[in-house]
Structures are given as structure tokens and as C-alpha cells.
Design a protein around this motif. Structure first.
Motif, PDB file in Angstrom:
ATOM      1  N   ASP A  27     -61.184  36.495   2.480  1.00  0.00           N
ATOM      2  CA  ASP A  27     -61.240  37.948   2.675  1.00  0.00           C
ATOM      3  C   ASP A  27     -60.373  38.655   1.632  1.00  0.00           C
ATOM      4  N   ALA A  28     -59.180  38.114   1.396  1.00  0.00           N
ATOM      5  CA  ALA A  28     -58.273  38.718   0.415  1.00  0.00           C
ATOM      6  C   ALA A  28     -58.905  38.718  -0.974  1.00  0.00           C
ATOM      7  N   GLU A  29     -59.538  37.611  -1.341  1.00  0.00           N
ATOM      8  CA  GLU A  29     -60.196  37.541  -2.650  1.00  0.00           C
ATOM      9  C   GLU A  29     -61.286  38.596  -2.781  1.00  0.00           C
ATOM     10  N   LYS A  30     -62.072  38.786  -1.724  1.00  0.00           N
ATOM     11  CA  LYS A  30     -63.130  39.802  -1.749  1.00  0.00           C
ATOM     12  C   LYS A  30     -62.551  41.214  -1.869  1.00  0.00           C
ATOM     13  N   ILE A  31     -61.468  41.463  -1.153  1.00  0.00           N
ATOM     14  CA  ILE A  31     -60.830  42.781  -1.204  1.00  0.00           C
ATOM     15  C   ILE A  31     -60.274  43.047  -2.608  1.00  0.00           C
ATOM     16  N   ILE A  32     -59.633  42.044  -3.196  1.00  0.00           N
ATOM     17  CA  ILE A  32     -59.091  42.192  -4.548  1.00  0.00           C
ATOM     18  C   ILE A  32     -60.217  42.435  -5.548  1.00  0.00           C
ATOM     19  N   GLU A  33     -61.299  41.697  -5.410  1.00  0.00           N
ATOM     20  CA  GLU A  33     -62.447  41.871  -6.307  1.00  0.00           C
ATOM     21  C   GLU A  33     -63.037  43.270  -6.156  1.00  0.00           C
ATOM     22  N   ASP A  34     -63.204  43.722  -4.926  1.00  0.00           N
ATOM     23  CA  ASP A  34     -63.745  45.058  -4.672  1.00  0.00           C
ATOM     24  C   ASP A  34     -62.828  46.133  -5.260  1.00  0.00           C
ATOM     25  N   PHE A  35     -61.524  45.970  -5.077  1.00  0.00           N
ATOM     26  CA  PHE A  35     -60.546  46.929  -5.592  1.00  0.00           C
ATOM     27  C   PHE A  35     -60.605  46.977  -7.112  1.00  0.00           C
ATOM     28  N   SER A  36     -60.630  45.831  -7.749  1.00  0.00           N
ATOM     29  CA  SER A  36     -60.675  45.781  -9.217  1.00  0.00           C
ATOM     30  C   SER A  36     -61.957  46.411  -9.745  1.00  0.00           C
ATOM     31  N   PHE A  37     -63.087  46.109  -9.100  1.00  0.00           N
ATOM     32  CA  PHE A  37     -64.367  46.672  -9.512  1.00  0.00           C
ATOM     33  C   PHE A  37     -64.356  48.191  -9.342  1.00  0.00           C
ATOM     34  N   SER A  38     -63.819  48.666  -8.218  1.00  0.00           N
ATOM     35  CA  SER A  38     -63.775  50.113  -7.955  1.00  0.00           C
ATOM     36  C   SER A  38     -62.948  50.843  -9.001  1.00  0.00           C
ATOM     37  N   LEU A  39     -61.819  50.271  -9.396  1.00  0.00           N
ATOM     38  CA  LEU A  39     -60.982  50.925 -10.411  1.00  0.00           C
ATOM     39  C   LEU A  39     -61.687  50.978 -11.756  1.00  0.00           C
TER      40      LEU A  39
END
Length: 147
Positions: A27-39
Motif C-alpha cells: 500500500d505504501a509503495e502505491k501511495i508513494i507512486e501515486d504521489f510522485s505521479f501527481s506531482l
């Protein structure tokens, strides 16, 4: 502005009035990936990040309780560690004053979740973080974070 790292959420299963929230490394990996993509996608938000409020003025069920929509800081970087998900917060001066004063016992994450096939609520995106005296998930207090 002062910057420090805070624990956003430890890994584990956390009871909630709506059902158990499960938070894992995946879950943490997905959240980090989503955050990086959003930025990357939303260039105008670079330098900002995930807002840090008093409570959750952006939560549908809690916005009547928390009316102050001032962002007292922004989580600008996410990192997975052995004990959970951490975020680097860039505090505004008034946010740093709240931290120094110890006005709130803790903080909590407002994340978007989906129910998995086992019936657990799994986070996939962080909407905000909020100072609170009523955290659902126990986190390391901000004053114990690393500056």
C-alpha cells in the motif's frame, strides 16, 4: 520554513468504525507512486504537496467540525521505512508554532481507501494530514520526528 520528517502511518491492521483498515508495504509503495505521479502531472503543485491541516476540513463527514481550511504545512516527499510511511513536511511558521506548542496530542492521515476481497479497507492515496487529539492509528508524535 522548517522541514522535518513525520510518521504518517505505521504498517498493520487498525480498527475503525467503518471496518478494519489494513496498511502494508505494498500500500505504501502505491501511495508513494501515486504521489510522485501527481506531482509530475500537476506541475503547479510542485513545492506544495499534501496539505497539513488542523483536523480534516477536506473530509466530507468532518468538515462541519473542522472549519479552518488553512494549510499549516505541506508533505513534500514520502518515504517507506521499516516502521511505516513517513513524510517530509515543510512547515509554515504558524504550523511550526503548533508543533512547538504541543497543542495537539497527535496527527492523523486522511486517505482514500478501497475495500479488498478480504473485507479490509486499503489506502491508495493520501488526501491530507491533520493535527488531532483523536487519532485512529497510533503514530510517532511529531516532536519525536527527525528535523
Amino acid at each position: 520554513m522548517t522541514v522535518n520528517w513525520i510518521q504518517i502511518a505505521p504498517f498493520g491492521d487498525w480498527p475503525h468504525s467503518g471496518g478494519t483498515q489494513r496498511f502494508t508495504c505494498d500500500d505504501a509503495e502505491k501511495i508513494i507512486e501515486d504521489f510522485s505521479f501527481s506531482l509530475q502531472k500537476l506541475k503547479k503543485f510542485i513545492g506544495r504537496g499534501i496539505p497539513f491541516y488542523i483536523g480534516f476540513p477536506d473530509h466530507q463527514e468532518l468538515k462541519s467540525k473542522y472549519k479552518d481550511a488553512t494549510a499549516y504545512g505541506y508533505v513534500t516527499t514520502l518515504s517507506m521505512r521499516p516502521d511505516g510511511l513517513w513524510g517530509k513536511v515543510r512547515w509554515k511558521p504558524e504550523g511550526l508554532e503548533i508543533v512547538k506548542s504541543g497543542k495537539f496530542k497527535s496527527h492523523a492521515v486522511n486517505w482514500m481507501v478501497i475495500k479488498d476481497i478480504e473485507g479490509f479497507w486499503r489506502p491508495f492515496r493520501i488526501k491530507s494530514i491533520g493535527f488531532t487529539d483523536e487519532p485512529n492509528i497510533p503514530v510517532i508524535r511529531i516532536e519525536n520526528g527527525t528535523l
